[in-house]
Design an enzyme around this catalytic site. Structure first.
Site, PDB file in Angstrom:
ATOM      1  N   ASP A 192      13.097  -4.011  -6.323  1.00  0.00           N
ATOM      2  CA  ASP A 192      13.033  -4.936  -5.186  1.00  0.00           C
ATOM      3  C   ASP A 192      14.264  -5.836  -5.288  1.00  0.00           C
ATOM      4  O   ASP A 192      14.367  -6.666  -6.192  1.00  0.00           O
ATOM      5  CB  ASP A 192      11.729  -5.744  -5.256  1.00  0.00           C
ATOM      6  CG  ASP A 192      11.571  -6.702  -4.072  1.00  0.00           C
ATOM      7  OD1 ASP A 192      12.598  -7.103  -3.494  1.00  0.00           O
ATOM      8  OD2 ASP A 192      10.420  -7.060  -3.761  1.00  0.00           O
ATOM      9  N   TYR A 215       6.809 -10.236  -7.005  1.00  0.00           N
ATOM     10  CA  TYR A 215       6.462 -10.993  -5.791  1.00  0.00           C
ATOM     11  C   TYR A 215       4.942 -10.984  -5.577  1.00  0.00           C
ATOM     12  O   TYR A 215       4.294  -9.943  -5.741  1.00  0.00           O
ATOM     13  CB  TYR A 215       7.191 -10.352  -4.597  1.00  0.00           C
ATOM     14  CG  TYR A 215       6.807 -10.933  -3.266  1.00  0.00           C
ATOM     15  CD1 TYR A 215       7.251 -12.201  -2.891  1.00  0.00           C
ATOM     16  CD2 TYR A 215       6.016 -10.227  -2.374  1.00  0.00           C
ATOM     17  CE1 TYR A 215       6.895 -12.732  -1.665  1.00  0.00           C
ATOM     18  CE2 TYR A 215       5.664 -10.757  -1.142  1.00  0.00           C
ATOM     19  CZ  TYR A 215       6.108 -12.018  -0.801  1.00  0.00           C
ATOM     20  OH  TYR A 215       5.752 -12.547   0.415  1.00  0.00           O
ATOM     21  N   ARG A 257       8.430   5.826  17.728  1.00  0.00           N
ATOM     22  CA  ARG A 257       7.879   5.642  16.373  1.00  0.00           C
ATOM     23  C   ARG A 257       8.596   6.543  15.371  1.00  0.00           C
ATOM     24  O   ARG A 257       8.856   6.154  14.242  1.00  0.00           O
ATOM     25  CB  ARG A 257       6.359   5.897  16.351  1.00  0.00           C
ATOM     26  CG  ARG A 257       5.799   5.875  14.928  1.00  0.00           C
ATOM     27  CD  ARG A 257       4.278   5.721  14.812  1.00  0.00           C
ATOM     28  NE  ARG A 257       3.520   6.244  15.912  1.00  0.00           N
ATOM     29  CZ  ARG A 257       3.281   7.546  16.127  1.00  0.00           C
ATOM     30  NH1 ARG A 257       3.753   8.457  15.308  1.00  0.00           N
ATOM     31  NH2 ARG A 257       2.578   7.922  17.175  1.00  0.00           N
ATOM     32  N   LYS A 268      14.410 -11.705   4.588  1.00  0.00           N
ATOM     33  CA  LYS A 268      15.132 -12.708   3.819  1.00  0.00           C
ATOM     34  C   LYS A 268      16.646 -12.552   4.064  1.00  0.00           C
ATOM     35  O   LYS A 268      17.072 -12.756   5.176  1.00  0.00           O
ATOM     36  CB  LYS A 268      14.743 -12.589   2.336  1.00  0.00           C
ATOM     37  CG  LYS A 268      13.226 -12.382   2.105  1.00  0.00           C
ATOM     38  CD  LYS A 268      12.359 -13.539   2.530  1.00  0.00           C
ATOM     39  CE  LYS A 268      10.866 -13.200   2.582  1.00  0.00           C
ATOM     40  NZ  LYS A 268      10.312 -12.565   1.399  1.00  0.00           N
TER      41      LYS A 268
HETATM   42  C1  LIG Z   1       9.146 -11.741   1.020  1.00  0.00           C
HETATM   43  C2  LIG Z   1       9.225 -10.771  -0.079  1.00  0.00           C
HETATM   44  C3  LIG Z   1       8.556  -9.537  -0.031  1.00  0.00           C
HETATM   45  C4  LIG Z   1       7.635  -9.169   1.115  1.00  0.00           C
HETATM   46  O1  LIG Z   1       8.335  -8.990   2.295  1.00  0.00           O
HETATM   47  P1  LIG Z   1       7.714  -9.292   3.759  1.00  0.00           P
HETATM   48  O2  LIG Z   1       8.862  -8.987   4.642  1.00  0.00           O
HETATM   49  O3  LIG Z   1       7.283 -10.731   3.774  1.00  0.00           O
HETATM   50  O4  LIG Z   1       6.568  -8.360   3.911  1.00  0.00           O
HETATM   51  C5  LIG Z   1       8.716  -8.657  -1.084  1.00  0.00           C
HETATM   52  N1  LIG Z   1       9.488  -8.972  -2.154  1.00  0.00           N
HETATM   53  C6  LIG Z   1      10.122 -10.151  -2.246  1.00  0.00           C
HETATM   54  C7  LIG Z   1      10.953 -10.437  -3.452  1.00  0.00           C
HETATM   55  C8  LIG Z   1      10.019 -11.084  -1.224  1.00  0.00           C
HETATM   56  O5  LIG Z   1      10.655 -12.257  -1.328  1.00  0.00           O
END
Ligand SMILES: *Cc1c(COP(=O)(O)O)cnc(C)c1O
Length: 426
Positions: free
Chosen positions: A196, A123, A71, A221
């Site tokens: 982000d 998001y 961890r 992603k």
């Molecule tokens: C999918 C996404 C998130 C969240 O991420 P997870 O891996 O699904 O928890 C945050 N910001 C954006 C822009 C996203 O597309």
């Protein structure tokens, strides 16, 4: 009894070793080689997956290597973090079990008891965390649709502001924020800026180079890129930020598995190829959509008609637009639904950033939780279709989109006359 050294101070001391050197080699070389040492014992070119949860010590407090308990740190996670740090031009990177886990740790580590300012079309899961979860840590959030214009007054108004949160491009309307301009204002007030960067990936945009303090990704992603891992990561240069977030990464325990780190690292090695291909495919699809008489509007930062194209040119690598776009189809919600049912190469599904192309209807799917008046203010109408353009053959993608529009607009023979319910927002 074997010792599990899980105490937080140990983890922080240990992670202090993981201050990665800046790597001046080209992006592709960093993607393939950073954090990818050969195994010193066997010479294995690809790192083994280190499934062991614990690591032997020769005497109390003296682990054989640099690891104690998985961890706190694990070889696959460290190597993945090293690679992300190299791609975001950062000294530090920390991986988490999801993008939202990264978000929650950043908020708890850097904004507890304070206020945050966020763009309004952030998001959906981030918005939900800001408005429904963060107050458990005494955090309140304010939102603005014009952060470059409003930020100064908002920071003057709320002296307890600790973080500014931006997402550029925004989802699903692909509007951009000038990271440099926002960071300059925030820094006058001693406030940190988080970006982000999920939609652009480190290949297209490096927010730290434009003045941001922390860059966060849903690795789920583009970084992993194959729609088979859920993971998040944050990268930054400030050692104090590193101490706080490393402590929480271990203390909360929202860490990814060794196997997922290994898979995501494998995906990351081809990020530059995938991001380039997705971007050029999306560009071709955007131009085809723009010339269709059945399309009301195309949102894509890679083309001249984007109202903030100027920002894309200075902020994105080679002015690239990335793989995401959205468009409004004529004929309202029903035409948009028919479009998504008619595509043959694009799969109707949520998420984005994988090698395969996806389409979805934000108003009915990813953004269904937002009241219509609110979402329409930021351009999320019922007829808005979002595309995550993958790396398939360009002409197949363009043909698929144009054919699906034709079938969505024109009635199928024998199915009676379907007059497109135009007039909905035309
Ligand atoms: C999918 C996404 C998130 C969240 O991420 P997870 O891996 O699904 O928890 C945050 N910001 C954006 C822009 C996203 O597309």
């Amino acid at each position: 009894m074997p010792m599990l050294a899980t105490d937080a101070a140990t983890a922080v001391e240990q992670k202090a070793l993981h201050r990665f050197q800046k790597d001046s080699r080209g992006f592709a070389t960093r993607a393939v080689q950073a954090g990818s040492p050969h195994d010193p014992v066997t010479g294995a070119v690809i790192e083994p997956i280190s499934l062991s949860t614990t690591f032997a010590q020769t005497s109390v407090g003296s682990p054989v290597g640099e690891y104690e308990y998985t961890r706190s740190a694990n070889p696959n996670r460290t190597n993945f973090e090293h690679a992300v740090a190299a791609l975001e031009n950062a000294h530090y990177a920390l991986a988490f079990s999801s993008g939202l886990a990264a978000t929650s740790v950043i908020l708890q580590g850097l904004a507890t008891g304070g206020h945050i300012v966020s763009i309004s079309d952030v998001y959906g899961g981030t918005h939900r965390y800001f408005t429904k979860v963060a107050d458990a840590h005494g955090i309140s959030a304010s939102f603005t649709g014009a952060i470059e214009d409003d930020l100064r007054a908002m920071l003057q108004d709320r002296k307890d502001t600790k973080l500014v949160w931006i997402e550029t491009p925004s989802n699903p309307t692909l509007s951009l924020v000038d990271i440099k301009a926002v960071s300059a204002i925030a820094h006058e007030f001693g406030v940190l800026v988080v970006v982000d960067n999920t939609f652009m990936s480190p290949y297209v945009q490096n927010p730290l180079d434009h003045g941001a303090d922390v860059v966060v990704h849903s690795v789920t992603k583009y970084i992993n890129g194959h729609s088979d891992v859920l993971m998040g990561v944050a990268a930054f240069n400030n050692p104090t930020v590193n101490d706080k977030l490393t402590f929480l990464q271990n203390a909360i325990g929202c860490v990814p598995s060794a196997f997922d780190c290994w898979l995501a690292h494998r995906g990351l090695k081809t990020l530059h190829l995938r991001a380039k291909a997705a971007s050029s495919n999306a560009h071709a699809v955007a131009l085809a959509l723009e010339s269709s008489p059945h399309v009301l509007k195309v949102n894509y930062p890679g083309i001249a008609s984007h109202p903030q194209r100027r920002i894309a040119i200075k902020q994105h690598r080679n002015g690239l637009g990335g793989g995401m776009l959205s468009f409004r189809i004529k004929g309202g919600k029903s035409a948009a639904e028919r479009f998504c049912a008619e595509t043959k190469v694009f799969t109707l599904a949520e998420s984005l950033g994988g090698v395969e192309s996806l389409c979805e209807l934000p108003a009915s799917m990813t953004h269904a939780g937002i009241p219509p008046e609110v979402r329409e203010k930021s351009g999320v109408y019922d007829d808005l279709v979002r595309l995550s353009v993958g790396i398939e053959e360009e002409e197949d993608l363009v043909a698929d989109v144009l054919d699906a529009i034709d079938r969505a607009i024109k009635p199928k023979s024998g199915s009676g006359s379907i007059t497109p319910d135009s007039g909905i927002e035309a």
